[in-house]
Design an enzyme around this catalytic site. Structure first.
Site, PDB file in Angstrom:
ATOM      1  CG  ASP A 122      -2.544  -4.080 -12.471  1.00  9.94           C
ATOM      2  OD1 ASP A 122      -1.533  -3.836 -11.791  1.00  9.94           O
ATOM      3  OD2 ASP A 122      -3.690  -4.241 -11.979  1.00  9.94           O
ATOM      4  CB  ILE A 123      -5.982  -8.244 -12.193  1.00  8.60           C
ATOM      5  CG1 ILE A 123      -7.134  -9.189 -12.442  1.00  8.60           C
ATOM      6  CG2 ILE A 123      -6.070  -7.619 -10.821  1.00  8.60           C
ATOM      7  CD1 ILE A 123      -7.140 -10.420 -11.554  1.00  8.60           C
ATOM      8  CG  ASN A 147       3.626   1.372  -5.633  1.00  6.69           C
ATOM      9  OD1 ASN A 147       3.933   2.544  -5.816  1.00  6.69           O
ATOM     10  ND2 ASN A 147       2.579   0.810  -6.214  1.00  6.69           N
ATOM     11  N   GLY A 177       2.974   2.002  -0.527  1.00  7.62           N
ATOM     12  CA  GLY A 177       1.690   1.459  -0.975  1.00  7.62           C
ATOM     13  C   GLY A 177       1.809   0.136  -1.697  1.00  7.62           C
ATOM     14  CD  GLN A 178       6.217  -4.189  -2.316  1.00  6.79           C
ATOM     15  OE1 GLN A 178       6.929  -3.645  -1.472  1.00  6.79           O
ATOM     16  NE2 GLN A 178       6.641  -5.177  -3.075  1.00  6.79           N
ATOM     17  CG  HIS A 198       5.205  -5.423  -8.766  1.00  6.23           C
ATOM     18  ND1 HIS A 198       5.220  -5.858  -7.452  1.00  6.23           N
ATOM     19  CD2 HIS A 198       4.271  -4.442  -8.814  1.00  6.23           C
ATOM     20  CE1 HIS A 198       4.342  -5.175  -6.756  1.00  6.23           C
ATOM     21  NE2 HIS A 198       3.750  -4.295  -7.551  1.00  6.23           N
ATOM     22  CG  HIS A 208       2.738  -0.553 -11.143  1.00  2.00           C
ATOM     23  ND1 HIS A 208       1.435  -0.999 -10.986  1.00  2.00           N
ATOM     24  CD2 HIS A 208       3.362  -0.841  -9.970  1.00  2.00           C
ATOM     25  CE1 HIS A 208       1.288  -1.520  -9.763  1.00  2.00           C
ATOM     26  NE2 HIS A 208       2.431  -1.426  -9.137  1.00  2.00           N
TER      27      HIS A 208
HETATM   28  P1  5GP Z   1       1.506  -2.846  -5.819  1.00  2.00           P
HETATM   29  O1  5GP Z   1       0.529  -2.026  -5.042  1.00  2.00           O
HETATM   30  O2  5GP Z   1       1.993  -4.028  -5.026  1.00  2.00           O
HETATM   31  O3  5GP Z   1       2.616  -2.020  -6.401  1.00  2.00           O
HETATM   32  O4  5GP Z   1       0.720  -3.365  -7.089  1.00  2.00           O
HETATM   33  C1  5GP Z   1       0.163  -4.638  -7.186  1.00  2.00           C
HETATM   34  C2  5GP Z   1      -0.614  -4.674  -8.477  1.00  2.00           C
HETATM   35  O5  5GP Z   1      -0.917  -6.011  -8.768  1.00  2.00           O
HETATM   36  C3  5GP Z   1      -1.933  -3.892  -8.441  1.00  2.00           C
HETATM   37  O6  5GP Z   1      -1.915  -2.928  -9.474  1.00  2.00           O
HETATM   38  C4  5GP Z   1      -2.989  -4.977  -8.667  1.00  2.00           C
HETATM   39  O7  5GP Z   1      -4.066  -4.544  -9.475  1.00  2.00           O
HETATM   40  C5  5GP Z   1      -2.195  -6.083  -9.344  1.00  2.00           C
HETATM   41  N1  5GP Z   1      -2.690  -7.423  -9.105  1.00  2.00           N
HETATM   42  C6  5GP Z   1      -3.102  -7.938  -7.903  1.00  2.00           C
HETATM   43  N2  5GP Z   1      -3.475  -9.214  -8.062  1.00  2.00           N
HETATM   44  C7  5GP Z   1      -3.292  -9.510  -9.374  1.00  2.00           C
HETATM   45  C8  5GP Z   1      -3.498 -10.712 -10.134  1.00  2.00           C
HETATM   46  O8  5GP Z   1      -3.922 -11.753  -9.639  1.00  2.00           O
HETATM   47  N3  5GP Z   1      -3.206 -10.635 -11.461  1.00  2.00           N
HETATM   48  C9  5GP Z   1      -2.717  -9.493 -12.050  1.00  2.00           C
HETATM   49  N4  5GP Z   1      -2.471  -9.541 -13.364  1.00  2.00           N
HETATM   50  N5  5GP Z   1      -2.516  -8.360 -11.356  1.00  2.00           N
HETATM   51  C10 5GP Z   1      -2.791  -8.377 -10.026  1.00  2.00           C
END
Ligand code: 5GP
Length: 116
Positions: free
Chosen positions: A32-33, A90, A96-97, A103, A105
């Site tokens: 994760d970034i 999420n 909170g997606q 995906h 986590h």
């Molecule tokens: P969500 O809230 O959709 O479940 O999580 C999205 C996740 O993707 C977040 O934890 C966010 O830090 C991660 N993320 C967003 N943009 C990027 C990216 O460009 N590269 C990577 N590796 N992770 C990302």
């Protein structure tokens, strides 16, 4: 409707870079970034699906099985089985997606706090 321009779709098409942890025919696991724990890996199946229910609806049994077996393999490779970990996904606004490609986590490496 699935958005072909979401960040994970671009990562899967190699249009933007990522730090890979594990990849096979059906799935990609990346760092994760913006990690929320010492270990924070994202597991992304290589199929156009928005969230968990979309994945289970659209993916065939082989892909669903492969994705979760790959998750198990990643857990083994991370060596987090003994100390424990949290896997979350999420979905939608209330969930909170942020990125509308299904995906999971994997959070580990330290005590993960309460969900609220
Ligand atoms: P969500 O809230 O959709 O479940 O999580 C999205 C996740 O993707 C977040 O934890 C966010 O830090 C991660 N993320 C967003 N943009 C990027 C990216 O460009 N590269 C990577 N590796 N992770 C990302």
């Amino acid at each position: 409707m699935y958005d072909d321009n979401n960040i994970f779709a671009k990562i899967l098409r190699n249009e933007i870079p990522c730090k890979k942890f594990y990849e096979d025919e059906f799935s990609l696991f990346i760092y994760d970034i913006a990690p929320q724990a010492k270990i924070h890996i994202l597991g992304i199946p290589k199929i156009k699906c928005i969230d968990l229910t979309d994945f289970v609806t659209k993916a065939d049994d082989n892909l669903i099985s492969s994705f979760f077996k790959s998750l198990n393999l990643v857990i083994e490779k991370l060596n987090i089985k003994a100390d424990g970990y949290r896997v979350i996904s999420n979905s939608g606004n209330d969930g909170g997606q942020e990125v509308p490609h299904f995906h999971i986590h994997i959070l580990a490496g330290e005590k993960i706090g309460s969900l609220r």
